[in-house]
Design an enzyme around this catalytic site. Structure first.
Site, PDB file in Angstrom:
ATOM      1  CB  SER A 105      36.438 133.305 -33.402  1.00  0.00           C
ATOM      2  OG  SER A 105      37.658 132.689 -33.059  1.00  0.00           O
ATOM      3  CG  ASP A 254      39.522 129.449 -31.211  1.00  0.00           C
ATOM      4  OD1 ASP A 254      39.218 128.283 -31.527  1.00  0.00           O
ATOM      5  OD2 ASP A 254      39.682 130.353 -32.061  1.00  0.00           O
ATOM      6  CG  ASP A 256      36.051 129.489 -34.400  1.00  0.00           C
ATOM      7  OD1 ASP A 256      36.950 129.672 -33.561  1.00  0.00           O
ATOM      8  OD2 ASP A 256      36.139 129.904 -35.576  1.00  0.00           O
ATOM      9  CG  ASP A 258      39.396 128.605 -35.922  1.00  0.00           C
ATOM     10  OD1 ASP A 258      39.509 128.954 -34.726  1.00  0.00           O
ATOM     11  OD2 ASP A 258      39.245 129.425 -36.849  1.00  0.00           O
TER      12      ASP A 258
END
Length: 475
Positions: A105, A254, A256, A258
């Protein structure tokens, strides 16, 4: 026999997160893959797992190792390759498969990790199987996981086009007015997904959007800034670009992709609570129009405006503990149409109760593009109060500091609870006294207390914030 290693620092409450080559190696990833098969997939009747990875250099070989562990235990693997975390959730939902996303992430470049889900993107967390995965993986690092009589097979499937088409079906954008949109991908996965979903690179028709890209080149070393929009310093370039280009809106994702943060046309940050209000009201109206009774989940440090506005619109707002596994569980339990967190995670019933920064961004674009006001003016009604943001304080004793706060502020004229830390609220009717609330909750991993406070004026918020901090930091 050698004692099993302690993996609690690697396999945490919600996911796997460690330093590549140190705590996270190929043998560890292989053991986790086999453990996921034995603790989650096989006991629940699964036969196949989808695996995706983000842009970090370690992603492909970690995916290889996880696949090796799964296939050793007889589980087939579908490799979807480069994807965002919500792209993996889409694969899990559309293919009805458990999934493993290789990502750290927003963490710095030296990290990588994994997010796991059951079929249809159902959560795997500390209270829903991750402890079993951790214990089984630790055992498999000491003793080789048994080989299945028939090993699993591997196949590949490119799903970026299907992902983009599905998201467009949830939030149509083809009829909106033209918008100029600056997107900061932070050299991370939005640099791959934004051109596919909001552009034409996955073969979808063009939209009335002029996308101005910042840092779309995929580079897991994050050469420009960290991929963490919760850190205000990472938004500076986007804010400047929105002003420079006279853009209608800025979007920051961010690592990743999500999570999504929004910048208005003035270059000002829009709070995630404001986005929760906006999207929650859109989803509430849609559900009411279809004859449903909408429920919306929000975590307990979201703005008070969220519950007030949703309730006034006919929804049932439900408070959740902080943390995505708690919100996902509540979403599924209550069949909630939408959920929002202060951290920029937004969850959708029509996306298998999973979170997607892209869907949230598309809702904001749809709302902005179907009326003529600038974004800041459109959102004014959804941001009536003043919040402190999250403030961390290191303390010698978390229980002692919490006890001090409770003694100082829990009186007969306030509401309080200990649902997630300590929440204290003084919120009379307008004109009948000062209106404020705060929540103090401990960190899961450090001797920290996290304060969030809100009031109906700047001076009052600052005064209450400072009073609570003084009590927390005594001594």
């Amino acid at each position: 026999m050698t004692d099993a290693p302690d993996l609690s620092a690697l396999i945490k409450s919600y996911d796997v997160r460690g330093i590549v080559g140190d705590t996270l190696t190929a043998p560890v990833a292989r053991a986790i893959g086999a453990a996921f098969a034995d603790a989650i997939v096989l006991p629940e009747g699964g036969t196949t797992v989808a695996i995706g990875h983000d842009m970090r250099d370690s992603g492909p070989w970690l995916a290889d190792a996880v696949a090796e562990g799964l296939t050793r235990r007889g589980v087939d693997v579908v490799r979807i390759g480069l994807c965002s975390t919500d792209g993996l959730y889409h694969a899990s939902g559309a293919l009805d498969l458990p999934g493993v996303m290789i990502t750290a992430s927003h963490n710095p470049a030296e990290y990588n990790g994994m997010k796991m889900c059951r079929s249809r993107a159902r959560a795997v967390g500390e209270n829903s199987g991750l402890v079993d995965v951790r214990e089984t993986a630790a055992r498999y690092l000491v003793e080789e996981p048994p080989a299945a009589e028939t090993p699993g097979t591997e196949s590949t499937r490119d799903m970026i086009g299907e992902y983009g088409a599905f998201l467009r079906s949830l939030v149509p954008l083809d009829g909106i007015r033209p918008l100029k949109v600056v997107v900061d991908a932070a050299n991370a996965m939005a640099g791959y997904t934004v051109p596919a979903v909001l552009g034409t690179e996955a073969g979808l028709p063009g939209l009335p959007l002029e996308i101005i890209p910042l840092y779309f080149e995929l580079d897991g070393t994050f050469p420009n800034h960290e991929a963490n929009p919760l850190d205000s310093s990472t938004l500076v370039d986007l804010q400047a670009a929105v002003r420079e280009h006279g853009a209608d809106i800025g979007l920051a994702f961010d690592g990743d992709a999500d999570r999504c943060f929004v910048i208005d046309e003035r270059g000002e940050v829009v709070t995630p609570s404001t986005i929760t209000c906006l999207v929650g009201l859109r989803e509430t109206a849609r559900e009411l129009a279809s004859g449903g009774q909408p429920t919306v989940i929000h975590n307990l440090i979201s703005s008070r405006a969220v519950r007030e506005q949703l309730a006034a619109a006919g929804a049932t707002p439900v408070r959740s503990r902080v943390g995505h596994s708690f919100i996902k569980a509540e979403m599924a339990r209550l069949n909630a149409i939408f959920g929002g967190e202060h951290s920029g995670h937004f969850y959708f019933r029509d996306f298998w109760y999973a979170d997607s920064g892209m869907i949230a961004a598309m809702h904001v674009l749809a709302a902005l593009g179907t009326q003529d006001r600038p974004l800041s003016e459109m959102l004014t009604a959804h941001d009536p109060y003043v919040a402190s943001g999250e403030i961390n304080s290191k303390v010698d004793s978390v229980p002692a500091a919490l006890a001090r706060v409770k003694e100082a502020f829990v009186t007969e004229d306030v509401y309080s609870d200990e649902f997630d830390g300590l929440t204290v609220e003084h919120w009379p009717a307008p004109g009948e006294g000062e209106r404020w609330w705060f929540n103090v909750r401990p960190s899961n991993t450090e001797p920290l207390l996290r304060l969030n406070s809100e009031a109906d004026g700047q001076e009052l918020m600052e005064r209450m914030r400072d009073r609570v901090l003084a009590v927390i930091r005594q001594g």
